[in-house]
Design an enzyme around this catalytic site. Structure first.
Site, PDB file in Angstrom:
ATOM      1  N   TYR A 136      -8.060  -4.797  -3.290  1.00 20.10           N
ATOM      2  CA  TYR A 136      -8.221  -4.537  -1.860  1.00 20.10           C
ATOM      3  C   TYR A 136      -7.185  -3.500  -1.460  1.00 20.10           C
ATOM      4  O   TYR A 136      -6.013  -3.627  -1.798  1.00 20.10           O
ATOM      5  CB  TYR A 136      -8.020  -5.827  -1.060  1.00 20.10           C
ATOM      6  CG  TYR A 136      -8.155  -5.664   0.436  1.00 20.10           C
ATOM      7  CD1 TYR A 136      -9.392  -5.429   1.025  1.00 20.10           C
ATOM      8  CD2 TYR A 136      -7.041  -5.743   1.265  1.00 20.10           C
ATOM      9  CE1 TYR A 136      -9.520  -5.282   2.398  1.00 20.10           C
ATOM     10  CE2 TYR A 136      -7.152  -5.603   2.645  1.00 20.10           C
ATOM     11  CZ  TYR A 136      -8.405  -5.371   3.203  1.00 20.10           C
ATOM     12  OH  TYR A 136      -8.527  -5.237   4.567  1.00 20.10           O
ATOM     13  N   ASP A 231      -1.125   1.082  -5.431  1.00 22.20           N
ATOM     14  CA  ASP A 231      -1.061   0.401  -4.146  1.00 22.20           C
ATOM     15  C   ASP A 231      -0.109  -0.785  -4.303  1.00 22.20           C
ATOM     16  O   ASP A 231      -0.483  -1.840  -4.819  1.00 22.20           O
ATOM     17  CB  ASP A 231      -2.464  -0.045  -3.733  1.00 22.20           C
ATOM     18  CG  ASP A 231      -2.463  -0.715  -2.370  1.00 22.20           C
ATOM     19  OD1 ASP A 231      -1.356  -0.972  -1.838  1.00 22.20           O
ATOM     20  OD2 ASP A 231      -3.551  -0.992  -1.841  1.00 22.20           O
ATOM     21  N   LYS A 259       3.920  -4.639   4.043  1.00 23.40           N
ATOM     22  CA  LYS A 259       4.417  -6.018   3.981  1.00 23.40           C
ATOM     23  C   LYS A 259       5.950  -6.114   3.973  1.00 23.40           C
ATOM     24  O   LYS A 259       6.567  -6.024   5.015  1.00 23.40           O
ATOM     25  CB  LYS A 259       3.784  -6.735   2.792  1.00 23.40           C
ATOM     26  CG  LYS A 259       2.233  -6.684   2.928  1.00 23.40           C
ATOM     27  CD  LYS A 259       1.526  -7.693   2.135  1.00 23.40           C
ATOM     28  CE  LYS A 259       0.023  -7.447   2.110  1.00 23.40           C
ATOM     29  NZ  LYS A 259      -0.783  -8.336   2.892  1.00 23.40           N
TER      30      LYS A 259
END
Ligand code: PMP
Length: 423
Positions: A136, A231, A259
């Site tokens: 994702y 990523d 994050k």
């Protein structure tokens, strides 16, 4: 009277699609958090393994992070002008990655990956993006092709609303399948702008990269003149100082972060060497901008979080040891109760798969027992342990998850397992 979780859920559904602002949220409305714990509107306390989906590596409401954010907010929450703080955080991030010379802040991981791909297309003049099934990279159109996370949980890995012409510019291959990647490059290498990959897949549950997989992608992209994007929105500053690329020595062309670097506030980044990054406006012609980008409150929280991690040389060892203790304790509990389950972990994150062996790709992830996960989730919620409410999401630990909390979690698991095994 605050009302029950059910009452809030009903009320939320009347004004918010599905009652939530992001798909994989469910069951409990939270009032506050502290350390490894959250409290819901009914004042019930839970050990939390969602941890804002991995953002909170120091735990909820860490005093130093709260103080830094409060100080920053009191000076003004946003200016639309640069601040010394955003330079300091960019310098600190750049210093953690040998190949990073430039860092650009954005508000979400989605923006970071979207822009990294835009740069790759601009640099190469090629259209194609290669990703991997179950990974994702946020919800930009190019990535909602065989996507993980909520898209996988809800069974809509290819979202309606993404025009076919855009979806056709993304090729999704099985994770850990270097042969499939070699074939793709053999056939269409001169069309590939970028390969984007989660160096540890965290959005189909936790799937580790097979030996040689990332190195193989490095080799293929280098030979074909396309860019390799790691990523590291989840793994950045979670699996170790820097990220997976730093810990393992495989260097991509660009990385995306999110994050942890925002300490629980909206902050993400893309980063890399000047020769790619200086393609971006205002130095270069590739456009990307943001009203709140580099927001000073988020920057203060992120900088404080990273300084806490940097100033404690044992932090990642402690996090790793506790993750291992939880993973091994879980594996042992499953074995003792005769539940076929595989526990996969790396520093600060783990996954339980209700299948006999650790999966290597999305097809194997999907061959897990979803009902067993549901029973396990609810049995633990009853016992005060809040897991991500999907079999396809990783559990996240923080430094606030101490030995006692790990032991209490394992006690709850042992008490819950007869229900799961008997299901
Ligand atoms: N990349 C990865 C690896 C992610 O896990 C996520 C979010 N979970 C994103 C990108 C998107 O980040 P955001 O939700 O901040 O847009």
């Amino acid at each position: 009277m605050l009302g029950t979780n059910e009452e809030w859920y009903e009320r939320a559904q009347r004004v918010v699609p599905g009652g939530v602002h992001s798909p994989v949220r469910a069951f409990r409305f939270v009032l506050r958090g502290e350390g490894a714990y959250v409290w819901d509107v009914e004042d019930r306390c839970y050990i939390d393994y969602v941890m804002s989906w991995g953002a909170l590596i120091l735990g909820h409401a860490h005093p130093a992070v709260v103080a830094a954010a409060q100080r920053a907010a009191a000076r003004g929450s946003s200016y639309g002008m640069p601040t010394p703080g955003d330079v300091e955080l960019a310098e600190l991030i750049a210093s953690a990655f040998p190949f990073v010379e430039r860092v650009r802040f954005v508000n979400s991981g989605t923006e970071a990956t979207m822009t990294a791909v835009r740069i790759a297309r601009a640099v190469t003049g090629r259209p194609l993006v290669v990703k991997f099934d179950g990974c994702y990279h946020g919800h930009a159109d190019s990535f909602l092709v065989q996507a993980g996370s909520g898209a996988l949980t809800l069974g809509v890995p290819a979202s309606p609303g993404v025009p076919e012409a855009i979806a056709r510019m993304t090729v999704s291959l099985p994770y850990n399948d270097l042969v499939a990647a070699e074939r793709l490059f053999h056939e269409r290498g001169d069309e590939v702008a970028a390969v984007i990959v989660e160096p540890v897949a965290g959005n189909m549950g936790l799937v580790l990269p097979a030996d040689g997989f990332l190195e193989g992608l490095r080799d293929l992209t280098r030979r074909s003149g396309s860019l390799l994007i790691f990523d590291e929105v989840i793994t950045g500053f979670r699996v170790g100082w820097g990220g997976w690329s730093v810990q393992t020595g495989t260097e991509p062309d660009l990385i995306t972060l999110g994050k942890v670097i925002g300490g629980g506030f909206p902050l993400a980044a893309y980063a890399g060497p000047a020769r790619w990054m200086d393609r971006v406006a205002p130095v270069g012609p590739v456009y990307q901008a943001g009203t709140l980008a580099g927001n000073p409150v988020a920057v203060a929280a992120g900088y404080t979080t990273l300084l806490q991690l940097q100033s404690d040389p044992g932090a990642y060892d402690v996090l790793s040891r506790r993750t291992r203790a939880l993973a091994e304790g879980l594996q042992e509990a499953f074995r003792a109760h005769g539940v076929p389950a595989a526990v996969v972990w790396t520093t600060g994150m783990l996954s339980v798969f209700f299948r006999p062996t650790a999966p290597r790709n999305m097809a194997e992830v999907q061959a897990s027992d979803a009902d067993a996960f549901r029973r396990f989730f609810h049995a633990l919620l009853e016992r005060g342990v809040h897991l991500p409410p999907s079999a396809f999401e990783a559990w996240f630990l923080s430094l606030a998850h101490d030995d006692t909390i790990v032991a209490r979690t394992l006690e709850a698991v042992r008490a819950a397992l007869p229900t799961v095994a008997g299901g």
